[in-house]
Structure formats: structure tokens, C-alpha cells
Enzyme design. Structure first.
Site, short mmCIF file in Angstrom:
data_model
loop_
_atom_site.label_atom_id
_atom_site.label_comp_id
_atom_site.label_asym_id
_atom_site.label_seq_id
_atom_site.Cartn_x
_atom_site.Cartn_y
_atom_site.Cartn_z
N GLU A 1 -0.63 3.54 10.50
CA GLU A 1 -0.27 2.30 11.17
C GLU A 1 -1.23 2.07 12.33
O GLU A 1 -1.50 0.95 12.74
CB GLU A 1 1.18 2.44 11.68
CG GLU A 1 1.83 1.15 12.08
CD GLU A 1 2.25 1.15 13.53
OE1 GLU A 1 2.90 0.20 13.95
OE2 GLU A 1 1.92 2.09 14.26
N ARG B 1 3.87 -5.16 10.23
CA ARG B 1 2.78 -4.63 11.06
C ARG B 1 1.42 -5.18 10.61
O ARG B 1 0.41 -4.46 10.61
CB ARG B 1 2.72 -3.09 10.98
CG ARG B 1 3.94 -2.36 11.49
CD ARG B 1 4.13 -2.56 12.99
NE ARG B 1 5.04 -1.57 13.52
CZ ARG B 1 6.36 -1.67 13.52
NH1 ARG B 1 6.94 -2.75 13.01
NH2 ARG B 1 7.11 -0.72 14.04
N SER C 1 4.39 5.17 16.32
CA SER C 1 4.37 5.55 14.90
C SER C 1 2.93 5.67 14.44
O SER C 1 2.15 4.75 14.60
CB SER C 1 5.04 4.49 14.04
OG SER C 1 6.37 4.33 14.41
#
Ligand code: EPU
Length: 331
Positions: free
Chosen positions: A327, A160, A232
């Protein structure tokens, strides 16, 4: 003043000075040459599916690409080289690739957002990451208007993560992404939920794998059209092996995965253990089917989301000694 409601999947009604869309590289260069961004702060966004507006008003220009297009640069019996506009909706692109017999992206089906942001965030799911398929990212320098491109290696992809989130943050606008996809289908089926969804399905085609991924996602994750979220909210933390071993003694059922720099523990599991799954604080809460997702049940302010995320982080820190890192990008 303009509302940012339709520019973020969390459904936060923050405001900004102005939203500006550009449809071509030339139009963006024109704004840059005019000095529009020299006097005013600018925030470049994609589909707004991975950000959280924490303030009620932003005295800045929010810039959004409207550069579309999917172009086949070359095609052999083995693979295909595509150039795709940053504004293309990610999942429409995935569907298009499978329809044309270009393979690799089925596991990334139904991820919200746009192609440009996918290359910044290195989106991933069910054993695949988009960076595996990205060859080059074309950018415009926000100071000079100059066009250049970064190779896959120069993007410094990680979980990510990419160079666009660190060293080059704010420097470039991503305008096109080059992908190399396969002409033959090799399924990636590592995830138990996907294996289960595919049971009895033969022969396995990319279209069927895509359907299975969509079914698994729909069963666990809220559709931003119905409930505001950014997928998320936290990254899955990587902890030192010693801490993981200690936690496993007290929680032998803790899911964990060995990675290069330690042990990865699913944040959703940690959050659930702290009793947060399905919990609600006013307009915001933790999604009942997936503890990694914070949701806006309607009318929440960015700060309501920030507050619940801090509570969750504090509880996980206290109970497990593990630091959860968002995130989602806080704006
Ligand atoms: N788990 C729980 N409780 C929960 C959620 C998860 O105990 O409420 C446990 C599960 O039992 C499982 C483990 O956590 O053992 C992993 O769960 P899952 O397979 O659902 O995946 P995840 O780690 O929670 C990550 C990605 C998702 C991606 C899935 C599938 C991150 C931060 N999230 O979630 O990505 O779809 O894997 O590959 O890496 C996103 O980035 O927005 C996103 C949805």
C-alpha cells in the site's frame, strides 16, 4: 545534499539533492517557468506518511507544497463546500471541521499526512473513504504551469487508489482540494472496535466519534513520533471466490468480506498466521499489535524494510497462495 529524515514517517535517513518548498501557486509556476524541473528529476511529496525511500541517495529535487488555508466557498442548511490547501495537516483539518459543525470526516481522524496526499491516496478507515467527500481537486501542470481541476469522477477513485497514482502520475501537483461536508451529523459505526469504544456513550456526537476513533487507532497503530512506520504496509488483497472458499475449508476462522470483484481477506490476518506478528529482523519488524504495519525500530535503511516486506510476501504466497501488494509507495 539534504536529509529526507523529517520528510518521511518511516524515519529513513535518505538524502536528496535538494528539498524545495513552494508557498503559493505562483511560486510553483515560477520554478516551472524557470525550467528547474526540466533539467532535474523531481519527486513531489506530501507529509511522507505513505512512502518508503528505498535508496540512500536521490539525485533529484524533492518538492513539497506549503500551500495552506481553509476557505468556506458556500454553506447551506444541509452542507458546506470547503477549499483546503494541500499542505494542511490532515488530522488538524478533521479536528477543525468537527469544531465548526462540518461533518463526515470523524472516522478518518488521526490518519497521518496532509490534505493534498489524502486526495491522491484516497485514505480510508472504519467504513469511510475521503473520496466520498471530495468534489474537486485543483492541480498545476508540472510541465506547463497551467492550473486546472479534476472533478470527483475524473479522479477515478477506488480502494487506496486514484488516477494520480496511474495515468497522471508525476504530471500534476495537487494545490487545493474541495470538500463537500454535511451540516448534520450521521455517524458511520460499522466497525466492531469502534462500536465497542462507543459503548455507553450517549448522545453520540462527532467529537465523541472522533475520540473513539483516536483511541482505537492509538491502541493498534504506532505513533510515527515514537516508532517509524507508514501505517498499513500492504493493501488488503481481493482474491477469487474459489480460492477464498478453499482457504475457508482449512481455516474456518479466516476473516473475509464479499466485495464486487471477489473476496477481501485482511492482510494483517494472513501475516499473523505466517508467524510474523511482533517478529523483528535487526532494526525492523512487524508491529506486535497490528501485523499489517512494518516498523523501523531506529536506524533502518529503506532496503531493510524492503527485505522484510519481501520475506512476508513470500511466506503469505507460499502458505496461502495470496499475493500481497504494498500500500506504501516505493520510491
Ligand atoms: N487482523 C489480524 N491480525 C492483525 C491485524 C488484523 O488477524 O495483526 C484481522 C482482524 O482480526 C480483523 C481484520 O484483520 O478481522 C481487520 O483488521 P483491522 O480492523 O485492524 O483493519 P485492517 O484491515 O488491518 C484497514 C486499513 C487501515 C484502517 C483499518 C480500519 C488497509 C490496508 N488498512 O486495516 O488503514 O485504519 O482498516 O478501517 O486497508 C492505513 O491505510 O495505513 C491504515 C492504517
Amino acid at each position: 545534499m539534504q536529509s529526507l529524515l523529517r520528510y518521511n514517517t518511516f524515519g529513513i535517513d535518505a538524502k536528496c539533492r535538494q528539498v524545495l518548498e513552494y508557498h503559493t501557486i505562483e511560486e510553483l509556476q515560477h520554478y516551472i517557468a524557470d525550467g528547474v524541473f526540466r533539467t532535474q528529476r523531481v519527486l513531489h511529496i506530501g507529509g511522507g506518511s505513505n512512502l518508503l525511500f528505498t535508496q540512500e541517495y536521490y539525485d533529484m529535487i524533492v518538492l513539497h507544497s506549503a500551500i495552506y488555508g481553509k476557505q468556506v466557498l458556500d454553506e447551506t442548511a444541509e452542507d458546506v463546500h470547503l477549499r483546503v490547501g494541500a499542505a494542511e495537516v490532515w488530522d488538524d483539518f478533521v479536528s477543525w471541521t468537527i469544531g465548526h459543525g462540518y461533518y463526515g470526516l470523524a472516522n478518518l481522524s488521526l490518519i497521518p499526512g496532509e490534505v493534498g496526499a489524502s486526495a491522491v491516496q484516497n485514505i480510508g478507515a472504519y467504513g469511510a473513504e475521503v473520496s466520498q467527500y471530495i468534489e474537486r481537486v485543483h492541480v498545476v501542470d508540472m510541465q506547463t504551469g497551467e492550473i486546472s481541476s479534476l472533478t470527483h469522477d475524473e479522479c477515478q477513485y477506488a480502494y487506496r487508489d486514484s488516477v494520480f497514482k496511474h495515468k497522471l502520475q508525476g504530471r500534476y501537483a495537487v494545490v487545493y482540494v474541495d470538500f463537500r461536508l454535511n451540516r448534520s451529523f450521521t455517524p458511520i459505526v460499522t466497525h466492531d472496535a469502534i462500536k465497542q469504544a462507543l459503548q455507553g456513550i450517549e448522545p453520540l456526537t462527532a467529537a465523541r466519534l472522533r475520540e473513539a476513533v483516536i483511541a482505537v487507532r492509538q491502541a493498534k497503530l504506532p505513533d510515527p513520533k515514537d516508532i517509524g512506520s507508514a501505517g498499513s504496509f500492504f493493501k488488503n488483497p481481493v482474491v477469487e471466490n474459489a480460492l477464498a472458499e478453499q482457504l475457508l475449508r482449512s481455516h474456518p476462522d479466516m476473516p473475509h468480506f464479499c466485495v464486487a470483484d471477489g473476496t477481501k481477506i485482511p492482510a494483517g490476518w494472513l501475516i499473523e498466521q505466517c508467524g510474523w506478528k511482533g517478529k523483528r529482523l535487526g532494526n525492523v519488524g512487524v508491529y506486535p499489535k497490528q501485523a499489517l504495519v512494518i516498523v523501523n525500530y531506529g536506524g533502518a535503511k529503506g532496503q531493510d524494510i524492503v527485505a522484510i516486506s519481501h520475506h512476508i510476501q513470500a511466506d503469505v504466497q507460499r502458505q496461502f497462495g495470496v499475493t500481497l501488494e504494498p500500500e506504501v509507495n516505493f520510491i
